[in-house]
Design a protein around this motif. Structure first.
Motif, PDB file in Angstrom:
ATOM      1  N   VAL A   1       0.209 -25.139  15.495  1.00 27.66           N
ATOM      2  CA  VAL A   1      -0.191 -26.177  16.544  1.00 27.66           C
ATOM      3  C   VAL A   1      -0.731 -27.450  16.333  1.00 27.66           C
ATOM      4  CG1 VAL A   1      -2.519 -25.339  16.880  1.00 27.66           C
ATOM      5  CG2 VAL A   1      -1.167 -26.229  19.072  1.00 27.66           C
ATOM      6  N   ALA A   2      -1.380 -27.500  15.109  1.00 28.44           N
ATOM      7  CA  ALA A   2      -1.798 -28.769  14.497  1.00 28.44           C
ATOM      8  C   ALA A   2      -0.840 -29.566  13.965  1.00 28.44           C
ATOM      9  CB  ALA A   2      -2.875 -28.472  13.362  1.00 28.44           C
ATOM     10  N   ASP A   3       0.160 -29.239  13.669  1.00 27.45           N
ATOM     11  CA  ASP A   3       1.448 -29.827  13.290  1.00 27.45           C
ATOM     12  C   ASP A   3       2.043 -30.537  14.423  1.00 27.45           C
ATOM     13  OD1 ASP A   3       3.209 -30.604  11.186  1.00 27.45           O
ATOM     14  OD2 ASP A   3       4.917 -29.514  11.978  1.00 27.45           O
ATOM     15  N   ARG A   4       2.131 -29.813  15.409  1.00 25.17           N
ATOM     16  CA  ARG A   4       2.467 -30.243  16.607  1.00 25.17           C
ATOM     17  C   ARG A   4       1.653 -31.423  17.369  1.00 25.17           C
ATOM     18  NH1 ARG A   4       5.502 -25.310  19.756  1.00 25.17           N
ATOM     19  NH2 ARG A   4       7.416 -24.944  18.342  1.00 25.17           N
ATOM     20  N   LEU A   5       0.437 -30.931  17.271  1.00 23.65           N
ATOM     21  CA  LEU A   5      -0.578 -32.204  17.936  1.00 23.65           C
ATOM     22  C   LEU A   5      -0.151 -33.537  17.197  1.00 23.65           C
ATOM     23  CD1 LEU A   5      -3.573 -29.866  18.651  1.00 23.65           C
ATOM     24  CD2 LEU A   5      -2.374 -30.976  20.098  1.00 23.65           C
ATOM     25  N   PHE A   6      -0.265 -33.540  15.884  1.00 18.35           N
ATOM     26  CA  PHE A   6      -0.285 -34.686  15.283  1.00 18.35           C
ATOM     27  C   PHE A   6       0.987 -35.392  15.112  1.00 18.35           C
ATOM     28  CE2 PHE A   6      -4.322 -33.182  13.194  1.00 18.35           C
ATOM     29  CZ  PHE A   6      -4.874 -34.483  13.061  1.00 18.35           C
ATOM     30  N   LEU A   7       2.025 -34.377  15.480  1.00 16.84           N
ATOM     31  CA  LEU A   7       3.485 -35.119  15.594  1.00 16.84           C
ATOM     32  C   LEU A   7       3.419 -35.892  16.856  1.00 16.84           C
ATOM     33  CD1 LEU A   7       6.262 -35.457  14.939  1.00 16.84           C
ATOM     34  CD2 LEU A   7       6.730 -33.160  15.935  1.00 16.84           C
ATOM     35  N   VAL A   8       2.836 -35.370  17.930  1.00 22.65           N
ATOM     36  CA  VAL A   8       2.580 -36.120  19.461  1.00 22.65           C
ATOM     37  C   VAL A   8       1.992 -37.295  19.048  1.00 22.65           C
ATOM     38  CG1 VAL A   8       1.621 -36.103  21.679  1.00 22.65           C
ATOM     39  CG2 VAL A   8       2.724 -34.093  20.721  1.00 22.65           C
ATOM     40  N   LEU A   9       0.782 -37.573  18.350  1.00 17.87           N
ATOM     41  CA  LEU A   9       0.001 -38.727  17.918  1.00 17.87           C
ATOM     42  C   LEU A   9       0.970 -39.733  17.264  1.00 17.87           C
ATOM     43  CD1 LEU A   9      -3.623 -37.359  16.925  1.00 17.87           C
ATOM     44  CD2 LEU A   9      -2.923 -38.310  19.089  1.00 17.87           C
ATOM     45  N   GLU A  10       1.613 -39.249  16.292  1.00 18.97           N
ATOM     46  CA  GLU A  10       2.406 -40.170  15.448  1.00 18.97           C
ATOM     47  C   GLU A  10       3.631 -40.683  16.282  1.00 18.97           C
ATOM     48  OE1 GLU A  10       3.421 -37.755  12.241  1.00 18.97           O
ATOM     49  OE2 GLU A  10       1.244 -37.687  11.113  1.00 18.97           O
TER      50      GLU A  10
END
Length: 251
Positions: free
Chosen positions: A9-18
């Motif tokens: 989920v952290a991977d996906r959260l930062f993917l959204v930010l990027e």
């Protein structure tokens, strides 16, 4: 070295930010397509980031975008880099003296990250680079300048770990040739980006150590290739090396 994020989920959260950093304000549907995630998952991610204050939604357009909290974080980090404040006067003067754009970068893994940019006020052509942008070490002037201060064994590690791509026809993708350039940098004291990262732009760069003597920073002068002939680079080399010596003495 961790090759996979242990918390998905952290991977996906930062993917959204990027992704939002690249796209700007977008609709939920567009973001789903970009992320290749379904709407419910994407909406949950956006809701979480909105709750934490990193994402905002325009009430009129319903589009999502990054909030200024991201900028606040980056500014706090930059404010802790005392070396940046120490170097600004030298870099501003260098830009004024040469009439060209000056960049300062910091080493971050396999990349150099722009942490300061002084745009030339004497020329109408503007560099597209921005503070926060990243450039690979292997194909940038600043990156090669930093590499030249490293032991050969460390340079080989960087090369093997990098995703070597021919970004332009001039990009060096052969390790033997790359090391030949490193030796040239060690002799001359400066590195060149000869349209290796971007066609139409040439750079001359030098490294500078941090307060502990480690090679972690570099600054460069960048300009359209039409203004950066070999003769012009030779002139600028004397100036940039002089500024490097002044900075080294002050640090």
């Amino acid at each position: 070295m961790v090759t996979k994020n242990p918390i998905q989920v952290a991977d996906r959260l930062f993917l959204v930010l990027e992704t939002l950093a690249d796209t700007g304000a977008v609709s939920l549907g567009f973001l789903c397509e970009k992320l290749k995630l379904n709407k419910s998952t994407t909406h949950r991610l956006l809701s979480s980031l909105s709750y934490m204050g990193y994402v905002k939604q325009d009430p009129k357009t319903q589009k999502y975008d990054l909030s200024l909290k991201i900028l606040s974080l980056s500014n706090k980090m930059l404010s802790r880099m005392d070396i940046l404040e120490d170097l600004k006067p030298y870099l501003k003067r260098l830009s004024g003296e040469t009439g060209e754009t000056v960049h300062l970068v910091a080493l971050d893994g396999l990349d150099a990250v722009y942490i300061f940019k002084e745009e030339s006020c004497q020329n109408s052509v503007r560099m597209v680079s921005k503070v926060g942008n990243r450039v690979p070490l292997y194909c940038s002037g600043v990156g090669k300048a930093i590499c030249a201060d490293l032991p050969d064994s460390k340079i080989e590690e960087v090369w093997k770990a990098s995703n070597i791509q021919k970004l332009t026809p001039n990009t060096i993708t052969d390790y033997t040739l790359f090391m030949k350039r490193i030796e040239e940098i060690r002799k001359s004291g400066y590195a060149l980006d000869d349209e290796e990262n971007e066609i139409g732009v040439r750079c001359i760069a030098v490294s500078i150590p941090d307060y502990h003597g480690r090679s972690r920073y570099a600054f460069s002068i960048s300009a359209p290739a039409a203004r950066m002939s070999d003769e012009r680079i030779s002139e600028i080399a004397h100036i940039i090396l002089k500024v490097k010596d002044e900075i080294a003495s002050s640090l």
